[in-house]
Write a protein that holds these residues in place. Structure first.
Motif, PDB file in Angstrom:
ATOM      1  N   ILE A 115       6.625   5.309  -7.426  1.00  0.00           N
ATOM      2  CA  ILE A 115       6.545   3.884  -7.118  1.00  0.00           C
ATOM      3  C   ILE A 115       5.638   3.111  -8.062  1.00  0.00           C
ATOM      4  O   ILE A 115       5.898   1.967  -8.365  1.00  0.00           O
ATOM      5  CB  ILE A 115       6.133   3.696  -5.642  1.00  0.00           C
ATOM      6  N   SER A 116       4.582   3.627  -8.472  1.00  0.00           N
ATOM      7  CA  SER A 116       3.722   3.029  -9.501  1.00  0.00           C
ATOM      8  C   SER A 116       2.331   3.555  -9.332  1.00  0.00           C
ATOM      9  O   SER A 116       1.643   3.208  -8.450  1.00  0.00           O
ATOM     10  CB  SER A 116       3.679   1.511  -9.486  1.00  0.00           C
ATOM     11  N   SER A 125      -5.089   5.306  -1.236  1.00  0.00           N
ATOM     12  CA  SER A 125      -3.937   4.406  -1.222  1.00  0.00           C
ATOM     13  C   SER A 125      -4.370   3.079  -1.819  1.00  0.00           C
ATOM     14  O   SER A 125      -5.551   2.725  -1.802  1.00  0.00           O
ATOM     15  CB  SER A 125      -3.373   4.223   0.195  1.00  0.00           C
ATOM     16  N   HIS A 126      -3.391   2.385  -2.399  1.00  0.00           N
ATOM     17  CA  HIS A 126      -3.698   1.092  -3.008  1.00  0.00           C
ATOM     18  C   HIS A 126      -2.478   0.186  -3.007  1.00  0.00           C
ATOM     19  O   HIS A 126      -1.352   0.632  -2.801  1.00  0.00           O
ATOM     20  CB  HIS A 126      -4.263   1.263  -4.429  1.00  0.00           C
ATOM     21  N   SER A 127      -2.747  -1.095  -3.220  1.00  0.00           N
ATOM     22  CA  SER A 127      -1.684  -2.072  -3.431  1.00  0.00           C
ATOM     23  C   SER A 127      -1.936  -2.734  -4.776  1.00  0.00           C
ATOM     24  O   SER A 127      -3.076  -2.779  -5.255  1.00  0.00           O
ATOM     25  CB  SER A 127      -1.679  -3.125  -2.315  1.00  0.00           C
ATOM     26  N   GLU A 128      -0.862  -3.236  -5.376  1.00  0.00           N
ATOM     27  CA  GLU A 128      -0.973  -3.953  -6.641  1.00  0.00           C
ATOM     28  C   GLU A 128      -0.061  -5.153  -6.573  1.00  0.00           C
ATOM     29  O   GLU A 128       1.126  -5.018  -6.244  1.00  0.00           O
ATOM     30  CB  GLU A 128      -0.547  -3.060  -7.805  1.00  0.00           C
ATOM     31  N   GLN A 129      -0.616  -6.321  -6.861  1.00  0.00           N
ATOM     32  CA  GLN A 129       0.190  -7.527  -6.738  1.00  0.00           C
ATOM     33  C   GLN A 129      -0.286  -8.610  -7.700  1.00  0.00           C
ATOM     34  O   GLN A 129      -1.430  -8.610  -8.149  1.00  0.00           O
ATOM     35  CB  GLN A 129       0.150  -8.045  -5.301  1.00  0.00           C
ATOM     36  N   PRO A 131       0.816  -1.226   0.000  1.00  0.00           N
ATOM     37  CA  PRO A 131       0.000   0.000   0.000  1.00  0.00           C
ATOM     38  C   PRO A 131       0.848   1.274   0.000  1.00  0.00           C
ATOM     39  O   PRO A 131       1.807   1.393   0.760  1.00  0.00           O
ATOM     40  CB  PRO A 131      -0.805  -0.131   1.292  1.00  0.00           C
ATOM     41  N   HIS A 132       0.458   2.190  -0.884  1.00  0.00           N
ATOM     42  CA  HIS A 132       1.138   3.474  -1.016  1.00  0.00           C
ATOM     43  C   HIS A 132       0.110   4.503  -1.467  1.00  0.00           C
ATOM     44  O   HIS A 132      -0.912   4.150  -2.046  1.00  0.00           O
ATOM     45  CB  HIS A 132       2.305   3.362  -2.019  1.00  0.00           C
ATOM     46  N   PRO A 133       0.381   5.769  -1.200  1.00  0.00           N
ATOM     47  CA  PRO A 133      -0.618   6.823  -1.467  1.00  0.00           C
ATOM     48  C   PRO A 133      -0.450   7.476  -2.830  1.00  0.00           C
ATOM     49  O   PRO A 133       0.623   7.419  -3.438  1.00  0.00           O
ATOM     50  CB  PRO A 133      -0.289   7.840  -0.374  1.00  0.00           C
ATOM     51  N   HIS A 134      -1.526   8.094  -3.298  1.00  0.00           N
ATOM     52  CA  HIS A 134      -1.461   8.929  -4.496  1.00  0.00           C
ATOM     53  C   HIS A 134      -2.287  10.192  -4.276  1.00  0.00           C
ATOM     54  O   HIS A 134      -3.304  10.162  -3.573  1.00  0.00           O
ATOM     55  CB  HIS A 134      -2.045   8.195  -5.708  1.00  0.00           C
ATOM     56  N   ILE A 135      -1.857  11.263  -4.919  1.00  0.00           N
ATOM     57  CA  ILE A 135      -2.688  12.472  -5.050  1.00  0.00           C
ATOM     58  C   ILE A 135      -2.557  13.013  -6.469  1.00  0.00           C
ATOM     59  O   ILE A 135      -1.547  12.800  -7.139  1.00  0.00           O
ATOM     60  CB  ILE A 135      -2.304  13.604  -4.049  1.00  0.00           C
ATOM     61  N   VAL A 180       1.627  -2.337 -18.905  1.00  0.00           N
ATOM     62  CA  VAL A 180       2.050  -0.965 -18.658  1.00  0.00           C
ATOM     63  C   VAL A 180       1.205  -0.383 -17.529  1.00  0.00           C
ATOM     64  O   VAL A 180       0.060  -0.777 -17.314  1.00  0.00           O
ATOM     65  CB  VAL A 180       1.893  -0.046 -19.902  1.00  0.00           C
ATOM     66  N   GLN A 181       1.831   0.541 -16.810  1.00  0.00           N
ATOM     67  CA  GLN A 181       1.064   1.394 -15.913  1.00  0.00           C
ATOM     68  C   GLN A 181       1.320   2.836 -16.297  1.00  0.00           C
ATOM     69  O   GLN A 181       2.472   3.248 -16.512  1.00  0.00           O
ATOM     70  CB  GLN A 181       1.435   1.196 -14.457  1.00  0.00           C
ATOM     71  N   LEU A 182       0.232   3.577 -16.418  1.00  0.00           N
ATOM     72  CA  LEU A 182       0.314   4.990 -16.790  1.00  0.00           C
ATOM     73  C   LEU A 182      -0.359   5.835 -15.723  1.00  0.00           C
ATOM     74  O   LEU A 182      -1.250   5.367 -15.018  1.00  0.00           O
ATOM     75  CB  LEU A 182      -0.414   5.212 -18.118  1.00  0.00           C
TER      76      LEU A 182
HETATM   77 MN    MN Z   1       0.265   3.208  -7.317  1.00  0.00          MN
END
Ligand code: MN
Length: 315
Positions: free
Chosen positions: A314-315, A116-120, A72-76, A132-134
């Motif tokens: 981070i992504s 915030s989200h996680s990706e796995q 988990p990590h944040p975005h704005i 890809v992640q954009l």
């Molecule tokens: Mn992310």
């Protein structure tokens, strides 16, 4: 700007008015144990329409484990877009959404003022990962709109002469992506059949860029090399791709973004103070970012503001 924020990247439209063909070499980096090729931000800090970040990963195969495991990590200030050619990515977020994206589908997460989200890689997977992640910068007036997640099982697909086009953002070849965006935009995966040519009509007031995804592809006779982002400029009404053995190309675009953004870690902001506040809020478990309850394990800690010598989203 205070020098402790020097690592933040100021990015904006360079605003060319003509078609061009410029090459930008991607950077090699790591996302945990996953090798990433980062095409945006380009060294020259160019946005492509509202697209501000582009990570390419895979193709890879694996027998066990999780090649992608981003805690988990944040975005704005942004939307994240996950588009896969092969494999699966499991998304969990602080709104409580869980969404498994597969090839042909698309996940669009809108951060609003904070998420915030996680990706796995999911427990049950095909053993392949290729995608890809954009990120899309949100215009200032929509930056604090409500956070949301949109999961599209299958993005629109249109067969055209010589190939197939998947449209995961905006409109292309008459296909309209159902994803919601806050700027005019286009994002597509163009497949060219072996020995064929495809012609695609473009919106002339958009700027565009392309990245080869697989196989061999040529644009107007230029061989598209891997790990290069080609900036095409503005005022193009058409693009033509050819391929000898078949290939796929990522096409992104939009009107030149009218605002200058500041990128640091996972934040798209306008000022150093805003980044410092978002970092502090994440470190203090402020409610703006919530918690990703579905993720088993520790969340990511923000880098220190003065430790980062280079951009490290981070992504
Ligand atoms: Mn992310």
């Amino acid at each position: 700007m205070n020098k402790e924020y020097v690592a933040a990247e100021e990015c904006g439209s360079i605003g060319g008015r003509n078609p061009t063909f410029e090459s930008y070499t991607s950077r090699e980096t790591q996302l945990g144990s996953l090798h990433i090729t980062r095409a945006l931000p380009a060294k020259e800090k160019r946005l492509i329409g509202p697209w501000c970040f582009l990570d390419r990963y895979g193709p890879l195969t694996f027998a066990e484990g999780k090649p992608m495991d981003v805690a988990p990590h944040p975005h704005i200030g942004l939307q994240t877009v996950s588009w896969l050619l092969e494999g699966e990515v499991l998304h969990n977020d602080s709104l409580g959404f869980e969404a498994l994206v597969r090839a042909g589908g698309v996940n669009v997460m809108t951060s609003g003022a904070g998420i915030s989200h996680s990706e796995q890689t999911p427990e049950a997977s095909s053993g392949r990962l290729n995608g890809v992640q954009l990120w899309i910068a949100l215009p200032d007036q929509y930056r604090n709109a409500p956070a949301s997640l949109q999961h599209i099982e299958s993005a629109p697909v249109v067969e055209i002469t010589g190939g197939i086009v998947h449209v995961f953002a905006g409109t292309l070849c008459g296909a309209v992506s159902p994803t919601r965006h806050y700027s005019e935009i286009v994002g597509a995966d163009v497949q060219v059949h072996p020995g064929e040519a495809v012609r695609i009509g473009l919106t002339p007031n958009y700027e565009h860029a392309i990245v080869a995804l697989s196989g061999d592809c040529y644009e107007d006779g230029h061989r598209l090399e891997e790990k290069i982002l080609y900036y095409l400029g503005i005022n193009r009404s058409e693009i033509c791709f050819t391929s000898r053995n078949g290939g796929r190309v990522l096409l992104i675009g939009g009107p030149p973004f009218p605002e200058t953004i500041l990128m640091w870690w996972n934040f798209v902001a306008r000022s150093p103070e805003e980044i410092a506040q978002a970092r502090a809020d994440w470190e203090q478990h402020h409610s703006r970012f919530g918690e990703v309850r579905a993720y088993m394990g520790a969340r990511l800690e923000a880098p220190t503001l003065n430790r980062i010598a280079r951009a490290n989203p981070i992504s």
